[in-house]
Scaffold this active site. Structure first.
Site, short mmCIF file in Angstrom:
data_model
loop_
_atom_site.label_atom_id
_atom_site.label_comp_id
_atom_site.label_asym_id
_atom_site.label_seq_id
_atom_site.Cartn_x
_atom_site.Cartn_y
_atom_site.Cartn_z
N GLY A 269 0.82 -1.21 0.00
CA GLY A 269 0.00 0.00 0.00
C GLY A 269 0.85 1.26 0.00
N ASP B 207 7.12 4.38 -11.02
CA ASP B 207 8.01 4.25 -9.87
C ASP B 207 9.48 4.31 -10.27
OD1 ASP B 207 8.24 4.24 -7.21
OD2 ASP B 207 6.85 2.60 -6.90
N GLY C 167 2.56 3.78 1.51
CA GLY C 167 3.10 4.09 2.84
C GLY C 167 3.46 5.55 2.99
N ARG C 168 3.70 6.20 1.85
CA ARG C 168 4.08 7.62 1.91
C ARG C 168 3.46 8.39 0.75
NH1 ARG C 168 10.14 8.09 -0.53
NH2 ARG C 168 10.09 6.25 -1.86
N ASP D 50 9.07 6.49 7.43
CA ASP D 50 8.72 7.82 7.95
C ASP D 50 7.70 8.54 7.08
OD1 ASP D 50 10.21 8.46 5.74
OD2 ASP D 50 11.80 9.50 6.83
N ASP E 208 4.16 -4.77 -7.49
CA ASP E 208 3.47 -3.52 -7.09
C ASP E 208 3.98 -2.33 -7.89
OD1 ASP E 208 5.74 -4.34 -5.37
OD2 ASP E 208 5.57 -2.31 -4.58
N ARG F 168 2.49 13.36 -8.93
CA ARG F 168 2.55 12.45 -10.07
C ARG F 168 1.19 12.38 -10.76
NH1 ARG F 168 3.45 6.59 -8.12
NH2 ARG F 168 5.69 6.82 -8.24
P1 AMP Z 1 8.60 1.46 -3.64
O1 AMP Z 1 9.94 0.79 -3.53
O2 AMP Z 1 8.68 2.97 -3.72
O3 AMP Z 1 7.74 0.87 -4.68
O4 AMP Z 1 7.90 1.20 -2.23
C1 AMP Z 1 7.58 -0.07 -1.74
C2 AMP Z 1 6.67 0.07 -0.54
O5 AMP Z 1 7.32 0.73 0.55
C3 AMP Z 1 5.39 0.84 -0.78
O6 AMP Z 1 4.39 0.25 0.00
C4 AMP Z 1 5.75 2.22 -0.29
O7 AMP Z 1 4.63 2.99 0.05
C5 AMP Z 1 6.59 1.90 0.93
N1 AMP Z 1 7.55 2.95 1.29
C6 AMP Z 1 8.66 3.29 0.62
N2 AMP Z 1 9.31 4.28 1.26
C7 AMP Z 1 8.59 4.59 2.36
C8 AMP Z 1 8.74 5.55 3.42
N3 AMP Z 1 9.78 6.39 3.49
N4 AMP Z 1 7.78 5.58 4.38
C9 AMP Z 1 6.73 4.74 4.32
N5 AMP Z 1 6.54 3.83 3.35
C10 AMP Z 1 7.47 3.75 2.39
MG MG Z 2 6.16 1.36 -5.70
#
Ligand code: AMP
Ligand code: MG
Length: 476
Positions: free
Chosen positions: A91, A263, A93-94, A126, A253, A177
């Site tokens: 999901g 991404d 997260g940020r 964070d 994802d 985005r």
């Molecule tokens: P990504 O590698 O950007 O596709 O992120 C993978 C997952 O980690 C997703 O669920 C993001 O929302 C979560 N995520 C990545 N960085 C952060 C962050 N700094 N704080 C919270 N969630 C994060």
């Molecule tokens: Mg992602």
């Protein structure tokens, strides 16, 4: 003079049609946001007034602190295979989906904020993002768009005024985005795992309506939908390979249903042509190397097919047989797209049987570790006798006998891509407060096919010392 908000109203279609797949949420409060960069053309295309977006209220909207009319911000839920291992609950997260806008072509577009604070999906994170990685997405997505490759877009990067702690303290930022949608393979994995067939069907219907409407009138709409996603991915990945793009983190994802690239984390463009290239610092096994990308795409599509099985046919064995057959068409589709793209890069017509010529070319490019981008421009220049031949005489003679058009080559082979050493240099300057190199790089990559005086250094390969140790980071 006061600037009033433009009369745009957001939609909240995803939030309303699929409430099980998101959580209503708000951005963190950012007291001192400052706009770093804005894509004015994209803003206008979405019906947003760039002048208003630059105002205090506009910037507050761009970081999620002023919710516009009609918007119902949500954090989206999705699952995903990360480096092959399944996570049932990832999901946003940020990030937040602010809502949707209709662009000048009448297409629904997601407006999404990345780096807007912790959400219920943040786990240990964070919820924040740093200026460097968000500008990186801005630059590279702009380049991909200019290269004609389907991609999510970047409307703006706003410095939040806050500090993000990574290996060192960094200035924080939010990226705005714009995407055809944020539906991913992982959205379907999440819906399937709920065992709520009604939800899975509603998600598929929503995706069909938004991205692959022709599937609705097929005899088996959900099978046709799967095939349409696979076809879009086959052409997308071929486009990546042809331009030397390495995504770097092709988790399920991070693979869209629309067929847009999404991404921009540890992604990078190839310098020297080596198919085994991996740039991502966390990809120790080389799962997401340049050459693996088509295979990984197929693997991810198999996960999508599994999620869709109960919709494809009631009888599971029949569903598996139908899905397997459809997935089997991915490889030939990809291969066809790649050969046809290579034929075009070589300035040849579709009728030319360029197969053996291409095979020999790829082997030689690899053996000589040529610069992937510069090579094709040099080849066209050699045909005009403006440069020495970059290939052996025998190959050049075979190629010439097929009647290549060097001007057509220059229309598809870029001079300017966001070269890794230039991206790093520009982001370091931006992090230290100087935006000029990023602005210049954005200008250059926005016009990739035409040689300009004064832009020589943007066309030059990276110094060898730079390439040898180059690594990219996820930027989380
Ligand atoms: P990504 O590698 O950007 O596709 O992120 C993978 C997952 O980690 C997703 O669920 C993001 O929302 C979560 N995520 C990545 N960085 C952060 C962050 N700094 N704080 C919270 N969630 C994060
Ligand atoms: Mg992602």
């Amino acid at each position: 003079m006061s600037i009033t908000a433009p009369p745009v109203t957001f939609d909240s279609r995803f939030a309303q049609e699929l409430p099980e797949l998101s959580v209503p949420w708000q951005a963190e409060d950012f007291p001192d946001p400052r706009l770093l960069t804005l894509d004015e053309t994209l803003a206008t295309d979405l019906g947003l007034d760039p002048t208003w977006l630059r105002s205090a209220d506009g910037v507050r909207m761009l970081v999620g602190n002023r919710v516009p009319a009609g918007a119902r911000p949500v954090a989206q839920a999705y699952a995903g295979h990360q480096f092959g291992g399944y996570s049932p609950r990832l999901g946003d997260g940020r990030a937040l989906l602010l809502g949707e806008l209709t662009d000048s072509a009448g297409r629904l577009r997601d407006v999404h904020l990345k780096g807007s604070g912790r959400t219920p999906f943040a786990r240990g994170g964070d919820g924040l993002a740093a200026v460097g990685p968000m500008l990186r997405e801005f630059v590279i997505s702009r380049a991909m768009h200019a290269l004609g490759i389907p991609t999510t877009r970047s409307l703006a990067v706003v410095a939040t005024g806050g500090t993000v702690y990574r290996e060192s303290p960094l200035p924080g930022a939010v990226l705005v985005r714009v995407a055809a949608s944020h539906l991913r393979v992982g959205s379907f994995q999440f819906a399937r795992a709920t065992r709520d067939l009604g939800l899975l069907r509603r998600l598929a219907d929503h995706a069909i309506a938004r991205h692959h409407p022709e599937a609705a009138s097929s005899e088996r709409p959900y099978l046709a939908f799967f095939e349409a996603v696979a076809a879009a991915q086959a052409t997308l990945i071929a486009r990546w390979m042809l331009v030397g793009f390495i995504h770097g983190v092709m988790n399920t994802d991070n693979m869209t249903i629309s067929g847009e690239t999404i991404d921009y984390g540890p992604c990078a463009f190839l310098d020297a042509f080596d198919p085994a290239t991996v740039y991502s610092s966390i990809d120790h096994a080389g799962r997401y190397s340049y050459r693996n990308q088509p295979i990984i795409a197929e693997w991810n599509l198999a996960r999508l097919a599994e999620s869709l099985l109960p919709l494809i046919a009631e009888d599971e064995e029949q569903a598996v047989a139908l899905a397997t057959e459809a997935l089997g068409r991915f490889r030939p589709r990809y291969q066809q797209a790649w050969v046809s793209g290579m034929t075009t890069k070589l300035g040849l017509s579709g009728e030319a049987d360029a197969g053996p010529l291409i095979d020999d070319l790829v082997a030689a490019m690899q053996a000589d570790q040529v610069d992937h981008t510069a090579f094709f421009r040099t080849l066209a220049a050699a045909h005009r006798a403006e440069a020495p031949a970059p290939m052996p005489d025998e190959w050049m003679a075979r190629w010439r006998s097929l009647g290549p058009d060097p001007d057509a080559m220059d229309r598809v082979n870029p001079v300017y891509i966001p070269r890794n050493h230039l991206v790093e240099e520009a982001l370091a300057a931006a992090t230290a407060g100087d935006l000029e190199p990023v602005n210049r790089l954005v200008e250059v990559v926005s016009a990739p096919f035409t040689v300009r005086d004064g832009w020589e250094r943007y066309a030059e390969p990276a110094p060898r010392e730079f390439c040898d140790g180059f690594q990219t980071f996820c930027g989380t």
